[in-house]
Design a protein around this motif. Structure first.
Motif, PDB file in Angstrom:
ATOM      1  N   THR A   1       0.817  -1.218   0.000  1.00 11.53           N
ATOM      2  CA  THR A   1       0.000   0.000   0.000  1.00 11.53           C
ATOM      3  C   THR A   1       0.851   1.269   0.000  1.00 11.53           C
ATOM      4  OG1 THR A   1      -0.183  -0.150   2.426  1.00 11.53           O
ATOM      5  CG2 THR A   1      -1.983  -1.076   1.110  1.00 11.53           C
TER       6      THR A   1
ATOM      7  N   TYR B   1     -11.587  -4.520   3.931  1.00 12.31           N
ATOM      8  CA  TYR B   1     -11.100  -4.762   2.574  1.00 12.31           C
ATOM      9  C   TYR B   1      -9.754  -4.092   2.344  1.00 12.31           C
ATOM     10  CZ  TYR B   1     -10.867  -4.556  -2.538  1.00 12.31           C
ATOM     11  OH  TYR B   1     -10.455  -4.655  -3.844  1.00 12.31           O
ATOM     12  N   LEU B   2      -9.626  -2.829   2.759  1.00 11.13           N
ATOM     13  CA  LEU B   2      -8.414  -2.070   2.490  1.00 11.13           C
ATOM     14  C   LEU B   2      -7.243  -2.484   3.377  1.00 11.13           C
ATOM     15  CD1 LEU B   2      -9.946   1.488   1.963  1.00 11.13           C
ATOM     16  CD2 LEU B   2      -9.108  -0.093   0.214  1.00 11.13           C
TER      17      LEU B   2
ATOM     18  N   SER C   1      -7.697  -9.605  -0.016  1.00 17.24           N
ATOM     19  CA  SER C   1      -8.850  -8.975  -0.666  1.00 17.24           C
ATOM     20  C   SER C   1      -8.417  -7.935  -1.688  1.00 17.24           C
ATOM     21  CB  SER C   1      -9.763  -8.332   0.389  1.00 17.24           C
ATOM     22  OG  SER C   1     -10.345  -9.297   1.222  1.00 17.24           O
ATOM     23  N   TYR C   2      -7.621  -6.947  -1.243  1.00 17.60           N
ATOM     24  CA  TYR C   2      -7.348  -5.845  -2.162  1.00 17.60           C
ATOM     25  C   TYR C   2      -6.392  -6.240  -3.292  1.00 17.60           C
ATOM     26  CZ  TYR C   2      -3.140  -4.700   0.658  1.00 17.60           C
ATOM     27  OH  TYR C   2      -1.951  -4.731   1.324  1.00 17.60           O
TER      28      TYR C   2
ATOM     29  N   GLU D   1     -15.471  -1.571   4.180  1.00 15.58           N
ATOM     30  CA  GLU D   1     -14.353  -0.989   3.432  1.00 15.58           C
ATOM     31  C   GLU D   1     -13.035  -1.050   4.202  1.00 15.58           C
ATOM     32  OE1 GLU D   1     -13.714   3.033   0.882  1.00 15.58           O
ATOM     33  OE2 GLU D   1     -14.210   3.331   2.998  1.00 15.58           O
TER      34      GLU D   1
END
Length: 247
Positions: free
Chosen positions: A129, A160-161, A166-167, A157
């Motif tokens: 990230t 997920y982030l 997931s991301y 959210e």
């Protein structure tokens, strides 16, 4: 070197610590195992295992405290609540820890992120990230799906982030192309004691490596044998084996 520095967490009435080991060399941002402290890396022999690199000025370790006690280790909170709290830790890394590291090394330099066990999640997640700051991550015996960590409640959210499984699956287009050009991940895990139960590090690492492969994200998977346990003596050996080629 080796002195603890307390840096305030933005927006919160608390601080987290950073300890530096080394005078020169490539900066390595080190995350401890679950709910650990900056002291753990040296106390468990990881600096000593790579002392030749430190003494030769090839690497400087910057070890940070975890914030897991009020984020991922708080099993009374829902997964979404824990993921939301985790954002404060990310803000601390961005706004306090990394600027302090930059001041120490004389300017912004790309860092390697490194972690063991839950720290491996932090290292890999932060790099994926923040690849512009940390283009290389090394995860030793990690688990990369936060929804498997005794989670409960609806997941939104924030989850997920915060969840690489997931991301990364959702990456596409220009952003995925940029990650392919910028990021690289090294995943190391053993097949021995505690790497499957209770940590799930082995199956999680293999599943995450498969996902990285499907997305074309540069990575290496190194699976050690059935004698390789989820423990510091093996992480010492794995780090000493792999780190020299990166610094």
């Amino acid at each position: 070197m080796g002195e603890r520095v307390e840096l305030p967490v933005p927006g919160m009435d608390l601080s987290l610590g950073v300890i530096r080991h080394g005078h020169w060399g490539r900066p390595v941002l080190v995350f401890p195992s679950e709910a650990g402290r900056a002291e753990d890396f040296a106390d468990n022999g990881m600096v000593a295992a790579t002392q030749d690199l430190v003494d030769a000025g090839r690497v400087s370790y910057f070890c940070v405290d975890a914030a897991d006690r009020w984020t991922w280790s708080d099993n009374a909170a829902t997964t979404e609540e824990r993921a939301t709290r985790h954002r404060a830790y990310t803000r601390w890394l961005e706004g306090a820890a990394l600027p302090w590291i930059a001041d120490q090394v004389g300017g912004d330099q790309p860092v390697i992120t490194l972690g063991v066990s839950m720290g491996a999640y932090h290292a890999v997640h932060f790099a994926l990230t923040h690849a512009h700051l940390a283009p290389l991550s090394i995860g030793l015996s990690g688990s990369y799906d936060v929804t498997s960590w005794h989670g409960h409640g609806e997941q939104g959210e924030a989850t997920y982030l915060a969840n690489p499984m997931s991301y990364v699956a959702g990456m596409h287009g220009e952003h995925l192309d940029w990650i392919r050009r910028t990021a690289s991940v090294l995943l190391v895990v053993g097949e021995g004691p505690f790497e499957v139960s209770p940590t799930q590090a082995l199956p999680s690492t293999i599943a995450f490596a498969k996902l990285l492969s499907e997305k074309g994200i540069p990575h290496q998977l190194d699976v050690w044998g059935h004698d390789s346990a989820h423990d510091w003596p093996w992480w010492q050996k794995q780090l000493a084996h792999h780190l020299p080629r990166f610094c």
